[in-house]
Motif scaffolding. Structure first.
Motif, PDB file in Angstrom:
ATOM      1  N   UNK A  38     -13.224 -10.080 -10.435  1.00 22.28           N
ATOM      2  CA  UNK A  38     -13.192 -10.455 -11.923  1.00 22.28           C
ATOM      3  C   UNK A  38     -12.377  -9.947 -13.060  1.00 22.28           C
ATOM      4  N   UNK A  39     -12.567 -11.026 -13.879  1.00 22.49           N
ATOM      5  CA  UNK A  39     -10.879 -10.540 -15.039  1.00 22.49           C
ATOM      6  C   UNK A  39     -10.313  -9.800 -15.019  1.00 22.49           C
ATOM      7  N   UNK A  40     -11.430  -8.423 -15.545  1.00 17.20           N
ATOM      8  CA  UNK A  40     -11.413  -7.550 -16.181  1.00 17.20           C
ATOM      9  C   UNK A  40     -10.256  -6.338 -15.561  1.00 17.20           C
ATOM     10  N   UNK A  41     -10.682  -6.643 -13.955  1.00 21.90           N
ATOM     11  CA  UNK A  41     -11.178  -5.686 -12.743  1.00 21.90           C
ATOM     12  C   UNK A  41      -8.564  -6.073 -12.569  1.00 21.90           C
ATOM     13  N   UNK A  42      -8.756  -7.464 -12.667  1.00 28.11           N
ATOM     14  CA  UNK A  42      -7.422  -8.026 -12.945  1.00 28.11           C
ATOM     15  C   UNK A  42      -6.930  -7.883 -13.810  1.00 28.11           C
ATOM     16  N   UNK A  43      -6.928  -7.868 -15.143  1.00 32.46           N
ATOM     17  CA  UNK A  43      -5.927  -7.691 -15.749  1.00 32.46           C
ATOM     18  C   UNK A  43      -5.567  -5.791 -16.017  1.00 32.46           C
ATOM     19  N   UNK A  44      -6.075  -4.653 -15.182  1.00 36.49           N
ATOM     20  CA  UNK A  44      -6.118  -3.803 -14.971  1.00 36.49           C
ATOM     21  C   UNK A  44      -5.395  -3.917 -14.191  1.00 36.49           C
ATOM     22  N   UNK A  45      -5.433  -4.174 -12.415  1.00 37.53           N
ATOM     23  CA  UNK A  45      -4.377  -4.214 -11.575  1.00 37.53           C
ATOM     24  C   UNK A  45      -3.134  -4.864 -11.934  1.00 37.53           C
ATOM     25  N   UNK A  46      -2.840  -5.844 -13.219  1.00 39.42           N
ATOM     26  CA  UNK A  46      -1.455  -6.272 -13.099  1.00 39.42           C
ATOM     27  C   UNK A  46      -0.754  -5.700 -14.494  1.00 39.42           C
ATOM     28  N   UNK A  47      -1.578  -4.198 -15.038  1.00 37.40           N
ATOM     29  CA  UNK A  47      -1.104  -3.758 -16.134  1.00 37.40           C
ATOM     30  C   UNK A  47      -0.278  -2.897 -15.271  1.00 37.40           C
ATOM     31  N   UNK A  48      -1.531  -2.313 -14.646  1.00 38.61           N
ATOM     32  CA  UNK A  48      -0.696  -1.441 -13.159  1.00 38.61           C
ATOM     33  C   UNK A  48       0.459  -1.943 -12.174  1.00 38.61           C
ATOM     34  N   UNK A  49       0.549  -2.662 -11.924  1.00 40.73           N
ATOM     35  CA  UNK A  49       1.645  -3.810 -10.620  1.00 40.73           C
ATOM     36  C   UNK A  49       2.675  -3.839 -11.774  1.00 40.73           C
ATOM     37  N   UNK A  50       2.759  -3.955 -13.217  1.00 34.68           N
ATOM     38  CA  UNK A  50       3.664  -4.171 -13.951  1.00 34.68           C
ATOM     39  C   UNK A  50       4.440  -5.670 -13.454  1.00 34.68           C
ATOM     40  N   UNK A  51       3.870  -6.941 -12.660  1.00 35.25           N
ATOM     41  CA  UNK A  51       5.355  -7.425 -12.092  1.00 35.25           C
ATOM     42  C   UNK A  51       4.593  -8.637 -12.847  1.00 35.25           C
ATOM     43  N   UNK A  52       5.067  -9.420 -12.719  1.00 36.14           N
ATOM     44  CA  UNK A  52       5.345 -11.133 -13.656  1.00 36.14           C
ATOM     45  C   UNK A  52       4.837 -11.849 -12.150  1.00 36.14           C
TER      46      UNK A  52
END
Length: 421
Positions: free
Chosen positions: A399-413
């Motif tokens: 879901x979007x919230x988990x994706x957002x957290x993943x993106x924040x941790x991954x820090x990847x464009x």
């Protein structure tokens, strides 16, 4: 590595263990546990290994030794159940199992003379039953749980049997397993060495490992014995009869283990009692419903492994059992114990969501714990596109919230662009 001191070796190993999603908080007890399980040299070598599966060739490159010598060292670690091996497209790979369910348990899944199992059990008890950091981190640090409970299938009504899903059945998991291993119950073995034998005298030979883990443990060091599906079903039946809770890896596909647990010895069930009403494991999709015909005998209260049932007095002054649904595992042991058969299992209103497989669970837990970057940027492990694709595939389905957290941790464009599509 000659300049690394003994203390450095074990501290580096502690750091390596905590690099992945499931870790083990440092303490003097853990340091002593690692000293029992690993020689100083082994601690130095293992501290350098990747998180995800690797080959002997990869290990040789990391250790800067020949591939033949690396293979021999890895084989010895498999014999001690400090690594497990697998084969992918005919190529042998190795991986360090997590602390639990993993190398901590494997050390007591058979009687062995190469380590002092009584001393190790006492250290385990101190680390897990007296100190709280490890248990809290293991069972409560993430929303996605490590383990899940299976319902006792024999107590289901015909109506429930129609609606139960395959992955909710321990019997189905056994039928689908490629390999099944039987070992000694680590929990009861550990407690016996601390002078606290199982209160219900439950059987010890009921610890089931499944799939590749079972094969590896059986082939290397005989930490488990390979059995057929009929013997595994017999293990389930004996465990049902002993009022044990069936708990497995919290996945729908290819779980690595099914434990048969008692409330007095199992760390998960002890955590459920100690930190109630917090749930250390994912419950079943069932809850017990007690009819008014309850005679208040208290047998269900006595057998409940997490103390979720108590006796109360109703308006007519009659004793009757009541269930705390926030604590209840939905295992069905109370149904089996009721002499008047006035307890039945009903489906929970809100169904429990179970991760698809181990990769799905790892990614969810890493996101929740804030350690996804460790999983992604373990360069030695994710040098191939297949492994990276597996992780990203799971993230894209979240879901979007988990994706957002993943993106924040991954820090990847790169990940941001994938998610935006």
């Amino acid at each position: 590595m000659g300049h690394i001191t003994s203390k450095d070796a074990y501290k580096n190993l502690e750091e390596r263990i905590n690099w992945f999603t499931q870790g083990a908080p440092p303490s003097e007890s853990l340091y002593k546990i690692l000293q029992v399980l690993y020689t100083e040299t082994e601690a130095k070598w293992v501290a350098l290994l990747p998180v995800r599966p690797f080959t002997a060739k990869k290990a040789a490159k990391i250790w800067q030794i020949s591939e033949g010598k690396a293979e021999a060292l890895l084989e010895n670690l498999c014999q001690k159940a400090l690594l497990v091996d697998s084969f992918y497209n005919g190529v042998r790979q190795f991986v360090m199992p997590p602390p639990m369910a993993g190398f901590i348990e494997f050390a007591l899944m058979r009687t062995r003379g190469d380590i002092d199992q009584k001393y190790l059990s006492e250290l385990y008890y101190q680390y897990m039953n007296v100190e709280e950091d490890f248990v809290k981190d293991l069972f409560f640090a993430t929303e996605t749980r490590l383990g899940r409970v299976y319902v006792q299938e024999p107590v289901l009504t015909n109506n429930n049997t129609i609606h139960i899903l395959d992955y909710e059945r321990a019997s189905h998991i056994i039928e689908e397993a490629t390999h099944i291993g039987l070992g000694t119950c680590y929990c009861r073995h550990k407690m016996s060495h601390t002078g606290q034998s199982c209160a219900i005298d439950a059987p010890w030979d009921v610890c089931l490992t499944l799939g590749n883990v079972a094969r590896s443990l059986a082939e290397h060091g005989q930490h488990a014995r390979l059995i057929d599906k009929q013997e595994a079903m017999d293990v389930l039946e004996r465990s049902y009869a002993a009022n044990l809770v069936q708990m497995g890896e919290n996945v729908r596909e290819d779980p690595a283990f099914i434990c048969n647990c008692c409330g007095c010895c199992c760390e998960a069930l002890q955590a459920a009692r100690k930190f109630s009403p917090m749930q250390p494991v994912a419950t079943t999709n069932y809850l017990p419903k007690i009819a008014q015909e309850c005679i208040g005998c208290g047998k269900c209260e006595k057998v409940c492994p997490v103390l979720a049932i108590s006796m109360s007095t109703n308006a007519e002054g009659k004793k009757i059992a009541q269930v705390d649904h926030e604590v209840c595992l939905g295992c069905g042991i109370c149904v089996r114990s009721c002499p008047k058969k006035v307890i039945e299992l009903v489906r929970r209103e809100v169904q429990v969501i179970t991760p698809v497989n181990s990769t799905h669970r790892f990614v969810l837990q890493a996101i929740e714990k804030g350690t996804l970057q460790n999983l992604i940027f373990d360069n030695q492990a994710f040098a191939n596109h297949r492994a990276m694709a597996a992780v990203l595939g799971v993230i894209l389905k979240l879901p979007p919230l988990k994706q957002m957290l993943a993106s924040k941790q991954f820090k990847s464009i790169y990940l941001d662009k994938l998610l935006s599509k």
